[in-house]
Design a protein around this motif. Structure first.
Motif, mmCIF file in Angstrom:
data_model
loop_
_atom_site.group_PDB
_atom_site.id
_atom_site.type_symbol
_atom_site.label_atom_id
_atom_site.label_comp_id
_atom_site.label_asym_id
_atom_site.label_seq_id
_atom_site.Cartn_x
_atom_site.Cartn_y
_atom_site.Cartn_z
ATOM 1 N N THR A 159 32.994 37.214 37.457
ATOM 2 C CA THR A 159 34.422 37.554 37.465
ATOM 3 C C THR A 159 35.255 36.362 37.925
ATOM 4 O O THR A 159 36.260 36.019 37.301
ATOM 5 C CB THR A 159 34.685 38.760 38.387
ATOM 6 N N GLU A 180 42.678 39.358 42.106
ATOM 7 C CA GLU A 180 41.406 39.609 41.422
ATOM 8 C C GLU A 180 40.366 38.567 41.824
ATOM 9 O O GLU A 180 39.188 38.881 42.004
ATOM 10 C CB GLU A 180 41.599 39.637 39.906
ATOM 11 N N ARG A 206 39.195 39.527 45.299
ATOM 12 C CA ARG A 206 38.328 40.697 45.213
ATOM 13 C C ARG A 206 36.942 40.305 44.708
ATOM 14 O O ARG A 206 35.918 40.682 45.270
ATOM 15 C CB ARG A 206 38.943 41.759 44.294
#
Length: 72
Positions: free
Chosen positions: A28, A16, A19
């Motif tokens: 994020t 994650e 990404r």
């Protein structure tokens, strides 16, 4: 330092992060840090480390350039 995450969960967090980094989704990436997480550049002294989720977010947003590409 101990972790309650399984190896599979740790791998998922890493994926994650990759990404988010590639997509330049800095919020994020920052949210994946612990509140007191530390980012240490190999090119700087430890005293210059970025410490803290929000400090990391502010630093990376300030450094991000629209056409810059960084591969993890």
């Amino acid at each position: 330092m101990s972790s309650t995450l399984s190896d599979e969960q740790k791998i998922a967090v890493f994926r994650e992060m990759v990404r988010g980094w590639q997509a330049k989704e800095w919020r994020t990436c920052a949210d994946l840090f612990t509140p007191n997480g530390k980012l240490q550049s190999m090119m700087k002294d430890e005293a210059d480390a970025t410490v803290g989720r929000e400090v990391f977010y502010q630093r990376i947003v300030g450094l991000a350039q629209p056409n810059k590409k960084v591969i993890l």
